[in-house]
Structures are given as C-alpha cells and as structure tokens.
Design an enzyme around this catalytic site. Structure first.
Site, mmCIF file in Angstrom:
data_model
loop_
_atom_site.group_PDB
_atom_site.id
_atom_site.type_symbol
_atom_site.label_atom_id
_atom_site.label_comp_id
_atom_site.label_asym_id
_atom_site.label_seq_id
_atom_site.Cartn_x
_atom_site.Cartn_y
_atom_site.Cartn_z
ATOM 1 N NE ARG A 1 -16.409 8.818 3.832
ATOM 2 C CZ ARG A 1 -16.938 9.826 3.147
ATOM 3 N NH1 ARG A 1 -18.211 10.148 3.308
ATOM 4 N NH2 ARG A 1 -16.221 10.534 2.313
ATOM 5 C CE1 TYR B 1 -3.322 -2.731 0.052
ATOM 6 C CE2 TYR B 1 -3.836 -2.199 2.327
ATOM 7 C CZ TYR B 1 -4.075 -2.936 1.185
ATOM 8 O OH TYR B 1 -5.076 -3.870 1.186
ATOM 9 C CG LEU C 1 -17.388 2.465 3.613
ATOM 10 C CD1 LEU C 1 -16.337 3.525 3.961
ATOM 11 C CD2 LEU C 1 -18.730 2.846 4.239
HETATM 12 N N1 LIG Z 1 -7.315 -7.800 0.541
HETATM 13 C C1 LIG Z 1 -7.343 -7.028 -0.501
HETATM 14 O O1 LIG Z 1 -7.009 -7.420 -1.616
HETATM 15 C C2 LIG Z 1 -7.790 -5.612 -0.335
HETATM 16 C C3 LIG Z 1 -8.057 -4.834 -1.469
HETATM 17 C C4 LIG Z 1 -8.464 -3.521 -1.286
HETATM 18 C C5 LIG Z 1 -8.585 -3.011 -0.006
HETATM 19 N N2 LIG Z 1 -8.297 -3.789 1.082
HETATM 20 C C6 LIG Z 1 -8.434 -3.265 2.462
HETATM 21 O O2 LIG Z 1 -9.772 -2.915 2.658
HETATM 22 C C7 LIG Z 1 -9.875 -1.539 3.014
HETATM 23 C C8 LIG Z 1 -11.134 -0.967 2.429
HETATM 24 O O3 LIG Z 1 -11.144 -1.077 1.040
HETATM 25 P P1 LIG Z 1 -11.398 0.159 0.114
HETATM 26 O O4 LIG Z 1 -10.716 1.346 0.654
HETATM 27 O O5 LIG Z 1 -11.106 -0.269 -1.251
HETATM 28 O O6 LIG Z 1 -12.979 0.301 0.174
HETATM 29 P P2 LIG Z 1 -14.091 1.126 0.975
HETATM 30 O O7 LIG Z 1 -13.909 1.051 2.427
HETATM 31 O O8 LIG Z 1 -15.351 0.637 0.376
HETATM 32 O O9 LIG Z 1 -13.935 2.616 0.442
HETATM 33 C C9 LIG Z 1 -13.107 3.559 1.012
HETATM 34 C C10 LIG Z 1 -12.893 4.635 -0.016
HETATM 35 O O10 LIG Z 1 -14.148 5.144 -0.457
HETATM 36 C C11 LIG Z 1 -14.210 6.557 -0.242
HETATM 37 N N3 LIG Z 1 -15.564 6.909 0.196
HETATM 38 C C12 LIG Z 1 -16.317 6.263 1.129
HETATM 39 N N4 LIG Z 1 -17.513 6.876 1.269
HETATM 40 C C13 LIG Z 1 -17.494 7.930 0.422
HETATM 41 C C14 LIG Z 1 -18.455 8.953 0.092
HETATM 42 N N5 LIG Z 1 -19.653 8.999 0.687
HETATM 43 N N6 LIG Z 1 -18.118 9.866 -0.817
HETATM 44 C C15 LIG Z 1 -16.903 9.817 -1.414
HETATM 45 N N7 LIG Z 1 -15.939 8.862 -1.150
HETATM 46 C C16 LIG Z 1 -16.252 7.943 -0.250
HETATM 47 C C17 LIG Z 1 -13.205 6.812 0.874
HETATM 48 O O11 LIG Z 1 -12.767 8.146 0.788
HETATM 49 P P3 LIG Z 1 -12.482 8.997 2.148
HETATM 50 O O12 LIG Z 1 -11.210 8.439 2.710
HETATM 51 O O13 LIG Z 1 -12.381 10.365 1.636
HETATM 52 O O14 LIG Z 1 -13.661 8.765 3.051
HETATM 53 C C18 LIG Z 1 -12.110 5.807 0.535
HETATM 54 O O15 LIG Z 1 -11.282 6.279 -0.499
HETATM 55 C C19 LIG Z 1 -8.584 -0.907 2.518
HETATM 56 O O16 LIG Z 1 -8.246 0.249 3.239
HETATM 57 C C20 LIG Z 1 -7.602 -2.032 2.721
HETATM 58 O O17 LIG Z 1 -7.156 -2.017 4.066
HETATM 59 C C21 LIG Z 1 -7.917 -5.076 0.936
#
Ligand SMILES: NC(=O)c1ccc[n+]([C@@H]2O[C@H](COP(=O)([O-])OP(=O)(O)OC[C@H]3O[C@@H](n4cnc5c(N)ncnc54)[C@H](OP(=O)(O)O)[C@@H]3O)[C@@H](O)[C@H]2O)c1
Length: 320
Positions: free
Chosen positions: A288, A45, A230
C-alpha cells in the site's frame, strides 16, 4: 502512527519488539524505494513506541538519518500514559503547549528517535491556556539550539493558525513562517471541502473554524497536510459498511477506469484538489505504501467527472 506495536499501554515483549522493528523496517524500505522520505510521528503514538521504533532503525543504520525528513508532534498529554514514567502522568488527558512542556517533550522525542534534531515539530492540538507567543518562543529557543527545524500545527482552526503564524513572524523578525497545518481531510472527512463548495447553501456544514484556512495557508506558503487520507480503508476494504458501499463501488469503478488500486483512487481524489495537499498516509503495509506513491500521477489523470462521481457517492445524495 501504526509503528511500535499499537496503542496498548503495556510494554511490548522481546518478540513484540522484534516484530515491531521488522514491520517498521519493511515499511521504511518500501517508502524509500518509492521515493517517500518524510516520516510523520508523535510523542504519544504507541506511548512513545512509534518514535522508538524509528529510533531503532536510525541507530542500526548510520547515514539513514540524512536521507529522511522527520516530523514529530507534542502538546497532548495522555492521561495515565506510561510515556511519562511512574511520576509524570495524571488521569486526565489534556493539551499542553507551554514552553516547559515543549522543552521536555522535544528532549524525550530526540532520545527515543536516536537523533539530535527533528525537521518539523508539530503542535498536536490547541491548548487554550497557553498563549501561542509562549509556544513560539520555546520553539525558537529549540531551533537556535539545533533541536528542531520548522514549526507546524495540527487540528487547529483559522484563528489559531493565524495567531501562531503572526506570533512566529513577529518573534523571528519575519524570517520564519509555519511549515504545515495538519487536518483530518479526505473522502470520509469532507467538512472543509463541503463548506467551501456548498457555500451559500443550507446544506453547507458548519466549518468548525476551518473556513478560509486553505486560502490563508496558500497565501502564506503553509503546506496543508491531510491525516486519515485513506479513510482508514473504509472505501477500499472488501466488506465496506452499508453506508459506505455506494462510495466504495464508485471508487472501485474509477480504479478500473484508471487502472490503479482502489487505495490510490482515494488518495488521488484528495490530491486532485488544486490545494497542494500532502496526504499523511498511515498504512504500514509495503504494498500500500508503494502504491500510494503513485497517487499524484493518478490525480493528474482523474477527470472532473470521476472526481464528482466519487464525491457525490460519498455524500450519498446529488449536488444541489
Ligand atoms: N495530527 C493528528 O491529529 C493525526 C491524527 C491521526 C493520524 N495522524 C497521522 O496521519 C497518519 C494517517 O492517519 P491514519 O492512520 O489515521 O489514516 P489512514 O492513512 O486513512 O489509514 C491508515 C489505516 O487504515 C488501514 N487501511 C488502509 N487501507 C485499508 C484497506 N484497504 N483495508 C483495510 N485497512 C486499510 C491501514 O491498515 P494497514 O496498515 O494494514 O494498511 C491503517 O491502519 C497517521 O499515521 C499519523 O501519522 C495525525
């Protein structure tokens, strides 16, 4: 994943680092204040900067480490990433769960994190060229040295999860089992849910070898973690894409009914499933983060009608 200034391979400027450290500090405070103490990161990351940002906070605050559970991942080698310095990277991204890579990757993570152990080490993606028994052997060596606590997996189907868990139980004489399996799961990533609920119907999506994984994890006491819970904001941002507008409107309606923010409804929809899913929330915004800690309460208040209305709207067509 959002810590450390993003995915650009170029190093951060001194001001960029100050901003990244400040954002991580505020996010961590919001999490701890809300009762969230498990952090998820990975070696890749931000090309190492996510772990480094957490490491800066740990170095600055003695005693903080003991109040956190840290899970990190290894097993993806990012082609051309500055993570490997001038010598280690190749142009091709590949997966590597070899014993040699595990040892090197964990040493790098511990150094960036300024800690002597991680609570859970997650194998990021399946490496078909490495026998899980080899990976498990390296994990147990690292565990014996005190560098890692538990083993988890990510983005793997049932066959691989079973192979890993069997190998781990066998090599540890039954004392160890996998701690978690992390999959993309949520209102936007419904394959696992739909392959269960729409079984025996032509609309059932191909499961990608995740069929039966919920039952398997439940039976073996392995936690199911959801990444992307999310939906990266697609149902909660002010300007959803036309394809998401109906689901976004339904999420908004249920948010009003439950009197909670829309982000909370999206998480609660996932947590309402009786599968013990732990969402891995990726926002770095303190507001959030604080709200997300209330999603389990909202899930308990979400009734079946609300759950089905949201699901049907996200599917875009009625249930069969
Ligand atoms: N195992 C794997 O392969 C894998 C892959 C991807 C991710 N992950 C892990 O899972 C975690 C979560 O995944 P993710 O970050 O992809 O997904 P997520 O939690 O669904 O989405 C977070 C992202 O969405 C944005 N967001 C959320 N609500 C919003 C809204 N109402 N308006 C605008 N933007 C919004 C956030 O921005 P803000 O920060 O501005 O709120 C952030 O960039 C990661 O941090 C990582 O630790 C694991």
């Amino acid at each position: 994943m959002g810590w450390g200034g993003g995915w650009a391979p170029e190093p951060l400027s001194p001001q960029g680092w100050r901003d990244a450290e400040d954002a991580a500090h505020q996010a961590l405070r919001a999490a701890l204040d809300a009762g969230i103490s498990t952090l998820d990161t990975a070696d890749i990351y931000g090309h190492g900067r996510s772990e480094q940002a957490l490491g800066l906070l740990l170095a600055a605050e003695p005693g903080l480490r003991e109040s956190l559970r840290i899970q990190t991942k290894c097993g993806i080698r990012l082609g051309g990433s500055p993570l490997y310095g001038s010598t280690g990277g190749t142009g091709t991204t590949r997966y590597d769960s070899s014993a040699r890579h595990l040892r090197t990757a964990v040493a790098g993570s511990l150094e960036r994190l300024h800690t002597d152990h991680v609570d859970t080490l997650i194998i990021h993606r399946p490496d078909v060229l490495t026998d899980p028994a080899e990976t498990v052997g390296a994990f147990l060596e690292l565990k014996a040295a005190g560098a890692v606590g538990h083993l988890g997996l990510s983005n793997m189907g049932l066959a691989w999860v079973r192979r890993f868990d069997d190998a781990l139980r066998e090599a540890s004489a039954g004392t160890e089992t996998l701690a978690c399996v992390q999959l993309e799961l949520g209102l936007h990533a419904r394959t696992l849910i739909e392959s269960v609920v729409l079984a025996n119907h032509p609309e059932a999506p191909p499961s990608g070898d995740t069929e039966g994984i919920v039952e398997f994890c439940t039976a073996r006491g392995i936690e199911l973690q959801a990444w992307g819970p999310l939906g990266r904001g697609r149902y909660t941002r002010p300007d959803p894409e036309p394809a998401d507008a109906r689901a976004a409107a339904e999420v908004g309606r249920v948010a009003e009914e439950l009197d909670v923010p829309a982000d909370v409804v999206v998480l609660a929809w996932l947590m309402r499933l009786p599968w013990g899913i732990r969402p891995v929330v990726g926002t770095i915004r303190p507001g959030r983060i604080a709200a997300s800690a209330t999603a389990d309460q909202a899930a308990r208040r979400m009734d079946a009608d609300q759950w089905y209305r949201i699901w049907t709207a996200a599917r875009g067509e009625p249930l069969p």
